[in-house]
Design a protein around this motif. Structure first.
Motif, PDB file in Angstrom:
ATOM      1  N   VAL A 478      27.670  60.165 134.709  1.00  0.00           N
ATOM      2  CA  VAL A 478      26.924  60.180 133.450  1.00  0.00           C
ATOM      3  C   VAL A 478      27.411  59.072 132.523  1.00  0.00           C
ATOM      4  O   VAL A 478      27.256  59.153 131.302  1.00  0.00           O
ATOM      5  N   THR A 479      27.973  58.022 133.092  1.00  0.00           N
ATOM      6  CA  THR A 479      28.532  56.924 132.306  1.00  0.00           C
ATOM      7  C   THR A 479      27.518  56.338 131.344  1.00  0.00           C
ATOM      8  O   THR A 479      27.835  56.078 130.168  1.00  0.00           O
ATOM      9  N   GLU A 480      26.301  56.123 131.805  1.00  0.00           N
ATOM     10  CA  GLU A 480      25.303  55.453 130.981  1.00  0.00           C
ATOM     11  C   GLU A 480      24.867  56.292 129.793  1.00  0.00           C
ATOM     12  O   GLU A 480      24.341  55.751 128.808  1.00  0.00           O
ATOM     13  N   GLN A 481      25.105  57.601 129.846  1.00  0.00           N
ATOM     14  CA  GLN A 481      24.733  58.470 128.738  1.00  0.00           C
ATOM     15  C   GLN A 481      25.887  58.739 127.766  1.00  0.00           C
ATOM     16  O   GLN A 481      25.712  59.401 126.752  1.00  0.00           O
ATOM     17  N   ALA A 482      27.091  58.225 128.093  1.00  0.00           N
ATOM     18  CA  ALA A 482      28.294  58.646 127.368  1.00  0.00           C
ATOM     19  C   ALA A 482      28.536  57.899 126.075  1.00  0.00           C
ATOM     20  O   ALA A 482      29.375  58.317 125.280  1.00  0.00           O
ATOM     21  N   GLY A 483      27.839  56.792 125.832  1.00  0.00           N
ATOM     22  CA  GLY A 483      28.007  56.061 124.586  1.00  0.00           C
ATOM     23  C   GLY A 483      28.352  54.604 124.805  1.00  0.00           C
ATOM     24  O   GLY A 483      28.787  54.192 125.895  1.00  0.00           O
ATOM     25  N   PRO A 484      28.188  53.762 123.766  1.00  0.00           N
ATOM     26  CA  PRO A 484      28.429  52.321 123.894  1.00  0.00           C
ATOM     27  C   PRO A 484      29.839  51.954 124.319  1.00  0.00           C
ATOM     28  O   PRO A 484      30.043  50.899 124.926  1.00  0.00           O
ATOM     29  N   VAL A 485      30.834  52.781 124.032  1.00  0.00           N
ATOM     30  CA  VAL A 485      32.197  52.439 124.429  1.00  0.00           C
ATOM     31  C   VAL A 485      32.323  52.343 125.949  1.00  0.00           C
ATOM     32  O   VAL A 485      33.194  51.628 126.464  1.00  0.00           O
ATOM     33  N   PHE A 486      31.438  53.011 126.676  1.00  0.00           N
ATOM     34  CA  PHE A 486      31.458  52.933 128.130  1.00  0.00           C
ATOM     35  C   PHE A 486      30.731  51.693 128.654  1.00  0.00           C
ATOM     36  O   PHE A 486      30.712  51.456 129.857  1.00  0.00           O
ATOM     37  N   GLU A 487      30.143  50.917 127.763  1.00  0.00           N
ATOM     38  CA  GLU A 487      29.569  49.637 128.171  1.00  0.00           C
ATOM     39  C   GLU A 487      30.606  48.525 128.137  1.00  0.00           C
ATOM     40  O   GLU A 487      30.366  47.427 128.657  1.00  0.00           O
ATOM     41  N   LEU A 488      31.761  48.779 127.538  1.00  0.00           N
ATOM     42  CA  LEU A 488      32.826  47.793 127.532  1.00  0.00           C
ATOM     43  C   LEU A 488      33.359  47.567 128.939  1.00  0.00           C
ATOM     44  O   LEU A 488      33.436  48.489 129.746  1.00  0.00           O
ATOM     45  N   SER A 489      33.746  46.349 129.214  1.00  0.00           N
ATOM     46  CA  SER A 489      34.375  46.020 130.486  1.00  0.00           C
ATOM     47  C   SER A 489      35.744  45.426 130.172  1.00  0.00           C
ATOM     48  O   SER A 489      35.847  44.340 129.586  1.00  0.00           O
ATOM     49  N   GLU A 490      36.811  46.166 130.525  1.00  0.00           N
ATOM     50  CA  GLU A 490      38.170  45.763 130.196  1.00  0.00           C
ATOM     51  C   GLU A 490      39.087  46.053 131.384  1.00  0.00           C
ATOM     52  O   GLU A 490      38.659  46.631 132.382  1.00  0.00           O
ATOM     53  N   VAL A 491      40.342  45.672 131.261  1.00  0.00           N
ATOM     54  CA  VAL A 491      41.309  45.906 132.328  1.00  0.00           C
ATOM     55  C   VAL A 491      42.081  47.171 131.962  1.00  0.00           C
ATOM     56  O   VAL A 491      43.226  47.124 131.508  1.00  0.00           O
ATOM     57  N   SER A 492      41.446  48.311 132.167  1.00  0.00           N
ATOM     58  CA  SER A 492      41.999  49.587 131.708  1.00  0.00           C
ATOM     59  C   SER A 492      43.053  50.100 132.671  1.00  0.00           C
ATOM     60  O   SER A 492      42.953  49.935 133.890  1.00  0.00           O
ATOM     61  N   ARG A 493      44.061  50.771 132.113  1.00  0.00           N
ATOM     62  CA  ARG A 493      45.170  51.285 132.903  1.00  0.00           C
ATOM     63  C   ARG A 493      45.471  52.752 132.561  1.00  0.00           C
ATOM     64  O   ARG A 493      45.199  53.641 133.321  1.00  0.00           O
ATOM     65  N   GLY A 494      46.086  52.997 131.432  1.00  0.00           N
ATOM     66  CA  GLY A 494      46.454  54.359 131.072  1.00  0.00           C
ATOM     67  C   GLY A 494      45.316  55.112 130.394  1.00  0.00           C
ATOM     68  O   GLY A 494      44.477  54.519 129.721  1.00  0.00           O
ATOM     69  N   ALA A 495      45.296  56.431 130.576  1.00  0.00           N
ATOM     70  CA  ALA A 495      44.358  57.297 129.870  1.00  0.00           C
ATOM     71  C   ALA A 495      45.090  58.590 129.544  1.00  0.00           C
ATOM     72  O   ALA A 495      45.421  59.360 130.450  1.00  0.00           O
ATOM     73  N   ALA A 496      45.405  58.796 128.263  1.00  0.00           N
ATOM     74  CA  ALA A 496      46.098  59.999 127.803  1.00  0.00           C
ATOM     75  C   ALA A 496      45.080  60.916 127.132  1.00  0.00           C
ATOM     76  O   ALA A 496      44.279  60.459 126.314  1.00  0.00           O
ATOM     77  N   PHE A 497      45.138  62.219 127.460  1.00  0.00           N
ATOM     78  CA  PHE A 497      44.108  63.166 127.059  1.00  0.00           C
ATOM     79  C   PHE A 497      44.675  64.180 126.077  1.00  0.00           C
ATOM     80  O   PHE A 497      45.771  64.716 126.270  1.00  0.00           O
ATOM     81  N   GLY A 498      43.908  64.472 125.009  1.00  0.00           N
ATOM     82  CA  GLY A 498      44.328  65.479 124.050  1.00  0.00           C
ATOM     83  C   GLY A 498      43.367  65.565 122.886  1.00  0.00           C
ATOM     84  O   GLY A 498      42.558  64.662 122.647  1.00  0.00           O
ATOM     85  N   ASP A 499      43.456  66.654 122.138  1.00  0.00           N
ATOM     86  CA  ASP A 499      42.590  66.877 120.986  1.00  0.00           C
ATOM     87  C   ASP A 499      43.210  66.196 119.769  1.00  0.00           C
ATOM     88  O   ASP A 499      43.925  66.803 118.976  1.00  0.00           O
ATOM     89  N   VAL A 500      42.928  64.918 119.607  1.00  0.00           N
ATOM     90  CA  VAL A 500      43.570  64.107 118.577  1.00  0.00           C
ATOM     91  C   VAL A 500      43.119  64.504 117.178  1.00  0.00           C
ATOM     92  O   VAL A 500      43.911  64.505 116.235  1.00  0.00           O
TER      93      VAL A 500
END
Length: 633
Positions: A478-500
């Protein structure tokens, strides 16, 4: 120099994906076992409902507006050192004890002797010299109180981090190792790792030497053949391996890589490129036992972890075989993964191959990076998911209930969409709070992408990230429905999850190599009902409380399946996650909450009369009603 925040449409899937889909379809038609079709569920009940209706994107990048201005520095000067393409990690943790999640971002450094920040291809965006950075969350009155504004303040200097954490950073683990009630940090580096003790007054000190974590053991031996290689730690995890109430420490080491005259690797055109892991020897992992007095002993050899190791990039700790002892799963790069089953008495045994979780269903080891454990099919046991290099599928191992696993990547629909990408950080998380664990993968290549080289991109490794929705045991991208931030193309590495932002859904802090951090605020999850719990236990001889790492909890519901989730600060890639548990309660079979059952790390159980939804509850060991048998799983 061009910025690395490169917008690019999602690339079309190659013909190989179509071939894989055809093979999977043929297998199902021939009667092979598969997960339920859409409209069914793996654990019974109604199919997952559609995401709650509402305006706006599901996720949006709030890093800039919230003051989270971290930008990673990889120190690369054009020599294609492998070190520069792996960082960096991050932690979401409460360092000041005010109840919200602060952010720690792991930074790179210059690499070769004599290099300066001015020699780097991509500039340092923070004060020199480079250091890790700490951001205090000043959230006040937001979330369930309905007001306020999410704001981060950079406290790197006043906390002491600017002077302490100046190595070439990789990953991080956060936990109260000394039992004083404050969350401490263990940072892995290319070079000596560091234990940063939280002093409880907003500052940290380097406690590495005092804790006995400086001696070189099995992991420190070996080299690339062209100079002595330093230890290169990436994943780290605190857990109570022996049930004595103290948090022990696992450190996964990667490769014996020396900066002195490393081998030169080339792409298909003969141009220099980054090397793969098979060009170097693996470094042994290390297991440190907490003595209970603030010091650690290296028990790697005594525990049995010196044989069968690989280049470690990911690690999770959990009870995989249901014997009430915490096991360890290690994701290795281009080598068989390890499932270290806890035998008791301080011993572990690698059972990954026998359990079906060492290699893919074709019998081949994969380039594993990130990993997480969670109950994706709501049957009560812990399944595994790990990310891989492009041309290999990301892999989902379903737990058959007794610690035996089956590769279900194709049947669940998660395999084919991942073939075009190299993925790192990941987690099972219920982004829409419908009661089913979804998946996010953050992507970025490790060797040059020819099309980006041809386009003249200065850092030709960037790729878009991906979001997958769990629809009752099968996944849909569902990437295309998730929002413009998912249109970015970067060299992503870490992903930390939490209710910020404390609003009842899971947000994601994403790190990018030689790029800015992204704070993906979830804007859709709390449209469904939810319930949060923080599980705590006494530490330090009963003088303080800390997060009950290794515990798991179930929300018991009237007329609906029981949902099991675990305290999991570790996992993903090189990060530390929010230790709280958030249950999504949406979907057509939501049911009313009747209570919460907790299984503590030593196997004892308690029931808590928690029924109020839309808020977090702190559940302290000993304050519930003891039960004598396992819950209904």
């Amino acid at each position: 120099m061009r910025a690395m925040s490169i917008w690019r449409p999602l690339s079309p899937r190659p013909f190989l994906l179509l071939a894989l889909v055809a093979v999977v379809s043929l297998g199902v038609a021939c009667g092979e076992r598969s997960t339920p079709a859409p409209g069914e569920t793996a654990a019974g009940g109604a199919p997952a409902a559609a995401p709650p209706a509402g305006d706006g994107p599901w996720f949006r990048d709030a890093a800039e507006e919230a003051g989270l201005d971290f930008h990673h520095f990889n120190g690369g000067t054009g020599d294609f050192h492998m070190v520069e393409i792996l960082g960096s990690g991050a932690a979401l943790f409460d360092y000041d004890g005010d109840g919200d999640l602060d952010a720690y971002l792991v930074q790179g450094a210059t690499l070769e002797e004599g290099d300066t920040v001015d020699d780097a291809l991509f500039p340092l965006r923070h004060p020199a010299p480079p250091s890790d950075r700490l951001y205090r969350n000043d959230l006040k009155g937001t979330g369930q109180d309905g007001g306020g504004r999410l704001t981060f303040t950079d406290v790197t200097a006043e906390s002491g981090i600017a002077d302490l954490a100046t190595g070439y950073g990789m990953g991080i683990a956060a936990a109260d190792y000394d039992g004083d009630g404050d969350v401490d940090l263990f940072v892995t580096n290319y070079g000596p790792d560091q234990l940063l003790e939280n002093l409880g007054d907003g500052t940290f000190r380097d406690a590495t030497a005092a804790a006995g974590l400086t001696e070189r053991g099995e992991a420190g031996r070996g080299g690339s053949g062209r100079g002595q290689a330093p230890e290169w730690g990436v994943p780290a995890a605190f857990f109570d391996k022996d049930g004595d109430g103290d948090l022990d420490l696992f450190v996964g080491n990667y490769l014996a890589y020396s900066l002195v005259d490393p081998p030169v690797c080339k792409d298909l055109t003969g141009a220099p490129d980054f090397c793969g892991p098979k060009a170097f020897a693996a470094q042994a992992d290390r297991l440190w036992e907490n003595r209970g007095d603030g010091t650690f002993a290296d028990v790697t050899r005594d525990a049995g972890l010196t044989g069968g190791f690989g280049p470690a990039l990911g690690a999770v700790v959990a009870d995989f075989d249901g014997d009430r002892m915490t096991d360890l799963y290690v994701a290795n790069d281009a080598a068989a993964n390890n499932l270290w089953l806890n035998l008791g008495a301080g011993r572990f045994e690698d059972q990954a191959l026998l359990a079906g979780a060492a290699v893919d269903q074709g019998g081949s080891p994969q380039g594993s990076m990130g990993v997480d454990a969670g109950d994706f099919d709501n049957d009560g046991d812990l399944d595994l998911f790990m990310t891989h290099i492009n041309h290999e599928t990301n892999t989902l191992y379903r737990n058959e209930g007794d610690g035996m696993f089956e590769d279900m990547s194709a049947e669940t629909g998660i395999g084919a969409p991942s073939l075009s990408f190299t993925a790192f950080g990941t987690a099972w998380f219920d982004y829409d709070n419908d009661g089913w664990l979804d998946l996010l993968t953050v992507n970025g290549a490790v060797t040059k992408i020819p099309a980006l080289v041809s386009a003249g991109e200065p850092y030709p490794l960037h790729e878009p990230n991906q979001l997958f929705r769990n629809q009752g045991g099968r996944f849909t991208e569902v990437t295309e429905q998730a929002g413009p931030v998912f249109e970015l193309s970067e060299v992503s590495r870490g992903a930390a999850f939490g209710d910020v932002d404390e609003d009842g859904d899971v947000d994601v802090l994403v790190t990018n190599s030689a790029g800015p951090a992204r704070l993906l605020l979830n804007e859709v999850g709390n449209r469904n009902p939810w319930l949060g719990v923080r599980l705590v236990t006494t530490v330090g001889g009963g003088l303080a409380v800390g997060d009950a790492i290794g515990a798991r909890a179930a929300v018991l519901r009237d007329g609906a399946p029981t949902l099991w989730r675990r305290v999991r600060p570790e996992g993903s890639f090189a990060v530390s996650n929010d230790p709280r548990i958030l249950f999504g309660l949406g979907g057509e079979a939501a049911g009313g909450v009747e209570g919460v059952r907790v299984v503590w790390a030593d196997g004892t159980e308690e029931d808590f009369p928690v029924t109020a939804t839309g808020r977090y509850h702190t559940l302290r060991r000993g304050a519930g009603t003891a039960v004598g048998a396992a819950g209904d799983e």
